[in-house]
Every structure is written in C-alpha cells, then in structure tokens.
Write a protein that holds these residues in place. Sequence first.
Motif, mmCIF file in Angstrom:
data_model
loop_
_atom_site.group_PDB
_atom_site.id
_atom_site.type_symbol
_atom_site.label_atom_id
_atom_site.label_comp_id
_atom_site.label_asym_id
_atom_site.label_seq_id
_atom_site.Cartn_x
_atom_site.Cartn_y
_atom_site.Cartn_z
ATOM 1 N N GLU A 158 0.840 -1.216 0.000
ATOM 2 C CA GLU A 158 0.000 0.000 0.000
ATOM 3 C C GLU A 158 0.867 1.254 0.000
ATOM 4 N N HIS A 161 2.210 1.653 -3.392
ATOM 5 C CA HIS A 161 1.122 2.091 -4.275
ATOM 6 C C HIS A 161 0.881 3.593 -4.125
ATOM 7 N N LYS A 162 0.886 4.078 -2.891
ATOM 8 C CA LYS A 162 0.708 5.522 -2.651
ATOM 9 C C LYS A 162 1.851 6.318 -3.274
ATOM 10 N N LYS A 163 3.093 5.822 -3.131
ATOM 11 C CA LYS A 163 4.239 6.507 -3.733
ATOM 12 C C LYS A 163 4.091 6.555 -5.251
ATOM 13 N N THR A 164 3.633 5.441 -5.826
ATOM 14 C CA THR A 164 3.442 5.380 -7.274
ATOM 15 C C THR A 164 2.355 6.357 -7.708
ATOM 16 N N LYS A 165 1.251 6.417 -6.941
ATOM 17 C CA LYS A 165 0.179 7.363 -7.274
ATOM 18 C C LYS A 165 0.673 8.796 -7.238
ATOM 19 N N VAL A 166 1.440 9.137 -6.213
ATOM 20 C CA VAL A 166 1.989 10.489 -6.089
ATOM 21 C C VAL A 166 2.928 10.770 -7.253
ATOM 22 N N LEU A 168 2.926 9.362 -10.214
ATOM 23 C CA LEU A 168 2.134 9.493 -11.450
ATOM 24 C C LEU A 168 1.404 10.832 -11.495
ATOM 25 N N PHE A 169 0.910 11.285 -10.375
ATOM 26 C CA PHE A 169 0.238 12.586 -10.318
ATOM 27 C C PHE A 169 1.228 13.693 -10.662
ATOM 28 N N GLU A 170 2.425 13.605 -10.089
ATOM 29 C CA GLU A 170 3.463 14.606 -10.385
ATOM 30 C C GLU A 170 3.853 14.556 -11.863
ATOM 31 N N ASP A 172 1.958 13.553 -14.370
ATOM 32 C CA ASP A 172 0.852 14.118 -15.150
ATOM 33 C C ASP A 172 0.855 15.639 -15.061
#
Length: 192
Positions: A158, A161-166, A168-170, A172
């Motif tokens: 988890e 996953h949060k690091k990956t989401k952050v 990916l957001f950065e 984008d």
Amino acid sequence: AALLHVFAFFLFTLSHVKLLALYNVASVVIWIFAVFFNLRGYVKTAFALANTELLLHAWLCTAVLGWHTGFHYYILVLPLLIFLNPWPTKIKVILSAVNCFMYLFLSYYSQTFTPESNVAMVWLKVMHYQNIFNIFFALSYIAYYYRAAVISAEANLENEHKKTKVALFERDKILAQLNEELSEAAGYVKNM
C-alpha cells in the motif's frame, strides 16, 4: 522447540523414562544448532536438522511410550513449515511426501508393536494433553506469524502504491505543464 524439549526433559525425568530424557538433551543441542544455522542463512541445513530431529523424536517417543501419547502430532506441523519456506515447489512436495510416508509408517508400526513401558498412566495422560496443547500453540503461532507477515507485506505494498500514485500525479502535472508550454511555443511560432 528447544524450550519444549527442556520441558520434556523434566517430564521424562519425573516419569522415569531416562532414554527419552537423555534424547531431549540431544534434541536441545540439535535445535540450538538449527537456530544457529538459520540465523547464518543456512535455512536448508537448519530445516534438515529440525525435520530429522522431529521425526526421530516422534518415532522414539512412540516406540517407547505408544501412539496414544500424541508425540506423532508434531509431524503434522511439518507441511506448514515446508510450504512457508521459499523453496521450489518440487522440493516442498517431495519433503511433504517423505514426511507423510514417515507418519504413515509410524502409524502402522505403532499398531503392530506394543511399547514396553512401565510409565504410570497419569504421566502418559499428562504427555498426551501436553502434546495436544503444544500442537495447538504451534499451529496458532505459525498462523499468527503468517498473518503478521501478510499484514506487513500488504502495508508495504500500500505504501508503494501511494508513492506510485503520487509519482504518477506529479508526472501528469509536469506533462500538462509541458504540454501548455509547447502549445504556447507553437502559438508563438505560428504568429511569427
């Protein structure tokens, strides 16, 4: 396991089964070596020592005291321990099959040969109930350990996953900004 053998040493000493008391001294030494090898990273050596000791102990106790004391229950824990190890599945299946056949043969042996033991029935009952308790404790501990490992792995997953989401957001956000700057540059070139 070494602590259980220390307890068993006193139990066998009190019940006047000297052979098993002496074997439990050897068992403690074997388990200490198993822990030593395990901590040094020699997992297969440690498991081979532990598995061999457990089988020998079950056989010896059953031969001396009888099947009804429940020392054979410990063999039933081995498949759990085998399949929790990071070995190839083929090795796990072979080890489990060997232990299964050893258990089956021990069952057959105990039904065809009567132990010649002079141990009082009260001690045999104590050993039987102690073995039931120890097996439930061992299975519960293994389940607890496995669950704790799963919870830890899920928490780590988890977090990643949060690091990956952050990330990916950065990404984008940077791509959107780059796209906007390229659009402005294209408009500037068009106007020129």
